[in-house]
Scaffold this active site. Structure first.
Site, PDB file in Angstrom:
ATOM      1  N   ASP A 123       0.884  -1.168   0.000  1.00 44.20           N
ATOM      2  CA  ASP A 123       0.000   0.000   0.000  1.00 44.20           C
ATOM      3  C   ASP A 123       0.921   1.217   0.000  1.00 44.20           C
ATOM      4  O   ASP A 123       1.658   1.441   0.962  1.00 44.20           O
ATOM      5  CB  ASP A 123      -0.862  -0.044   1.263  1.00 44.20           C
ATOM      6  CG  ASP A 123      -1.739   1.191   1.418  1.00 44.20           C
ATOM      7  OD1 ASP A 123      -1.584   2.148   0.630  1.00 44.20           O
ATOM      8  OD2 ASP A 123      -2.572   1.200   2.349  1.00 44.20           O
TER       9      ASP A 123
ATOM     10  N   TYR B  24       0.534   0.027  14.789  1.00 47.04           N
ATOM     11  CA  TYR B  24      -0.392  -0.251  13.694  1.00 47.04           C
ATOM     12  C   TYR B  24      -0.096   0.632  12.490  1.00 47.04           C
ATOM     13  O   TYR B  24      -0.012   1.841  12.606  1.00 47.04           O
ATOM     14  CB  TYR B  24      -1.836   0.007  14.151  1.00 47.04           C
ATOM     15  CG  TYR B  24      -2.829  -0.265  13.041  1.00 47.04           C
ATOM     16  CD1 TYR B  24      -2.906  -1.520  12.452  1.00 47.04           C
ATOM     17  CD2 TYR B  24      -3.686   0.726  12.587  1.00 47.04           C
ATOM     18  CE1 TYR B  24      -3.810  -1.781  11.444  1.00 47.04           C
ATOM     19  CE2 TYR B  24      -4.599   0.475  11.578  1.00 47.04           C
ATOM     20  CZ  TYR B  24      -4.653  -0.779  11.007  1.00 47.04           C
ATOM     21  OH  TYR B  24      -5.543  -1.042  10.012  1.00 47.04           O
TER      22      TYR B  24
ATOM     23  N   LYS C  17      -3.776  -3.061   8.070  1.00 44.31           N
ATOM     24  CA  LYS C  17      -3.870  -4.527   8.133  1.00 44.31           C
ATOM     25  C   LYS C  17      -2.874  -5.126   7.126  1.00 44.31           C
ATOM     26  O   LYS C  17      -2.367  -4.443   6.253  1.00 44.31           O
ATOM     27  CB  LYS C  17      -5.292  -4.959   7.792  1.00 44.31           C
ATOM     28  CG  LYS C  17      -6.149  -5.201   9.038  1.00 44.31           C
ATOM     29  CD  LYS C  17      -5.902  -6.581   9.618  1.00 44.31           C
ATOM     30  CE  LYS C  17      -6.614  -6.903  10.909  1.00 44.31           C
ATOM     31  NZ  LYS C  17      -5.873  -6.654  12.130  1.00 44.31           N
TER      32      LYS C  17
HETATM   33  C1  F6R Z   1      -6.848   1.025   6.564  1.00 44.29           C
HETATM   34  C2  F6R Z   1      -8.008   0.817   7.419  1.00 44.29           C
HETATM   35  C3  F6R Z   1      -8.859   1.973   7.733  1.00 44.29           C
HETATM   36  C4  F6R Z   1      -8.152   2.987   8.608  1.00 44.29           C
HETATM   37  C5  F6R Z   1      -9.086   4.181   8.910  1.00 44.29           C
HETATM   38  C6  F6R Z   1      -8.403   5.273   9.688  1.00 44.29           C
HETATM   39  O1  F6R Z   1      -6.304  -0.151   6.126  1.00 44.29           O
HETATM   40  O2  F6R Z   1      -8.293  -0.251   7.870  1.00 44.29           O
HETATM   41  O3  F6R Z   1     -10.053   1.564   8.346  1.00 44.29           O
HETATM   42  O4  F6R Z   1      -7.725   2.376   9.792  1.00 44.29           O
HETATM   43  O5  F6R Z   1      -9.532   4.719   7.706  1.00 44.29           O
HETATM   44  O6  F6R Z   1      -7.223   5.569   9.034  1.00 44.29           O
HETATM   45  P1  F6R Z   1      -6.157   6.604   9.620  1.00 44.29           P
HETATM   46  O7  F6R Z   1      -5.729   6.100  10.973  1.00 44.29           O
HETATM   47  O8  F6R Z   1      -5.070   6.559   8.580  1.00 44.29           O
HETATM   48  O9  F6R Z   1      -6.891   7.907   9.700  1.00 44.29           O
HETATM   49 MG    MG Z   2      -3.925   2.238   3.190  1.00 46.83          MG
HETATM   50 MG    MG Z   3      -4.714  -2.364   2.166  1.00 47.81          MG
END
Ligand code: F6R
Ligand code: MG
Ligand code: MG
Length: 374
Positions: free
Chosen positions: A11, A230, A233
């Site tokens: 990613d 984190y 995923k």
């Molecule tokens: C990305 C994912 C999303 C992010 C969420 C918050 O793989 O699972 O659910 O965790 O969009 O993203 P951030 O922490 O980057 O604002």
């Molecule tokens: Mg991403």
């Molecule tokens: Mg991904």
């Protein structure tokens, strides 16, 4: 000379949050691989699932080849520059280290590689999942390679009668690769005991017991083990050789019709149904749902045929409908119980911090004294 298939994915930034890469980023990665392939890669195919770009390369350099890994690393770095220039969200997200040191494993991108003597006809499948974890493939692989309820070839085909060897990794162990080899059918109950735990025990590869040949390779990367926090995923990729002495394509894909519950989705912290999607599908609902795509190819002298999109068929529309219903049903109970992953698997530290803070507010109630009893 053996053929090697290497799938390397990362990613490196997405539009609209974590939905899908931009056309320009994808094109940059594709062009870079094509331009630098000469004398190194026989054929390649670059695609995406959700916010992850996957580069498939066929070559004759074997697994863990530094030049092949470096090519993918550099392509992702080039793509990251475009992603930064466009202001994509999470640009370079999975490139967790600053420099390449000979092998892309442990640097963030996920890798799966199969090295084999080509059969005269060599069909294989490329799976790419998003918003879920490597253990998402555990159940489909168990059913497709060890259960005659899903894989009739285990009963019908003499060349599969000896069964398959599974190599399983304990991905919680971070000092090195902690693996175990188990044979189906003798070790079925041991296999089940490990593969029930998708967070910890992950199928790394499967081999024919009749010939010793490899037929499955899965990525086993745990991003938070590399980054210490984190960063998304793990979104696994997988290569599967099919037909003849291996399960048929139909037997390998049949278990995906279960749309089984896996961990992932929003903030990597929920349990939802794994939806089989068409090639190059973006993310749609609740930062998910957890999704998996499947492309089929044949490879001949290292040359790839065109890809066929396995889940692009009316049959799978019904499964997508079922997956949506299963996901919506469990989402109705929000944070409660099994709708979210257990505390040890929660992505983001918010709940742990809250629990630590609340700990000081708990008190131990004294048992009632004898006087207050009648
Ligand atoms: C990305 C994912 C999303 C992010 C969420 C918050 O793989 O699972 O659910 O965790 O969009 O993203 P951030 O922490 O980057 O604002
Ligand atoms: Mg991403
Ligand atoms: Mg991904």
């Amino acid at each position: 000379m053996k053929t090697t298939l290497s799938i390397i994915k990362a990613d490196i930034g997405a539009i609209g949050g974590h939905l899908c890469p931009s056309k320009a980023v994808l094109e940059r990665v594709r062009q870079y691989v094509a331009a630098k392939s000469k004398g190194l890669v026989i054929d390649s195919y670059t695609t995406y699932t959700g916010d992850d770009i996957a580069i498939l390369m066929s070559h004759q350099r074997g697994a863990n080849n530094p030049e092949i890994h470096s090519l993918a690393w550099e392509a992702f770095r080039q793509g990251t520059e475009v992603a930064k220039g466009e202001g994509l969200y999470g640009a370079g997200q999975d490139l967790l280290k600053d420099s390449f040191s000979g092998n892309i494993r442990g640097l963030g991108p996920a890798v799966a590689e199969l090295e084999f003597e080509e059969r005269p006809n060599e069909p294989f499948l490329l799976f790419a999942a998003d918003k879920t974890e490597p253990g998402a493939y555990n159940l489909p692989l168990y059913l497709g390679f060890a259960d005659p309820m899903y894989c009739p070839g285990l009963m019908l085909s003499p060349s599969m009668a000896k069964g398959f060897q599974f190599i399983i990794m304990d991905v919680n162990y971070t000092e090195g690769d902690k693996v175990i080899e188990l044979n189906a059918p003798e070790d079925l109950y041991n296999l089940a005991a490990l593969l029930r735990d998708n967070h910890r025990f992950v199928v790394e590869s499967i081999h024919s017991r009749a010939t010793g040949e490899p037929c499955v390779a899965c990525s086993t990367t745990r991003l938070h083990n590399i980054a210490g926090k984190y960063v998304g995923k793990d979104d696994p990729v997988m290569l599967v050789r099919t037909q003849a002495q291996f399960p048929a394509t139909g037997e390998v894909i049949a278990p995906f019709a279960l749309a089984h519950y896996v961990a992932g989705d929003c903030r990597g912290s929920h349990n939802v149904a794994l939806m089989p999607v068409k090639h190059a599908s973006p993310v749609a609902y609740f930062d998910g749902p957890a999704l998996v795509s499947c492309l089929s190819f044949c490879v001949h002298n290292g040359k790839l045929t065109e890809a066929v999109d396995v889940f692009d068929h009316p049959f799978w529309d019904l499964i997508r409908q079922k997956a949506s219903e299963k996901t919506l049903e469990i989402r109705r109970q929000g944070f409660s119980g099994r709708a979210m992953v257990g505390i040890e698997e929660l992505e983001y530290g918010g709940i742990t911090e809250r629990l630590e803070h609340l700990e000081s507010q708990f008190s131990i109630r004294k048992p009632p004294t004898a006087k207050s009893k009648r």
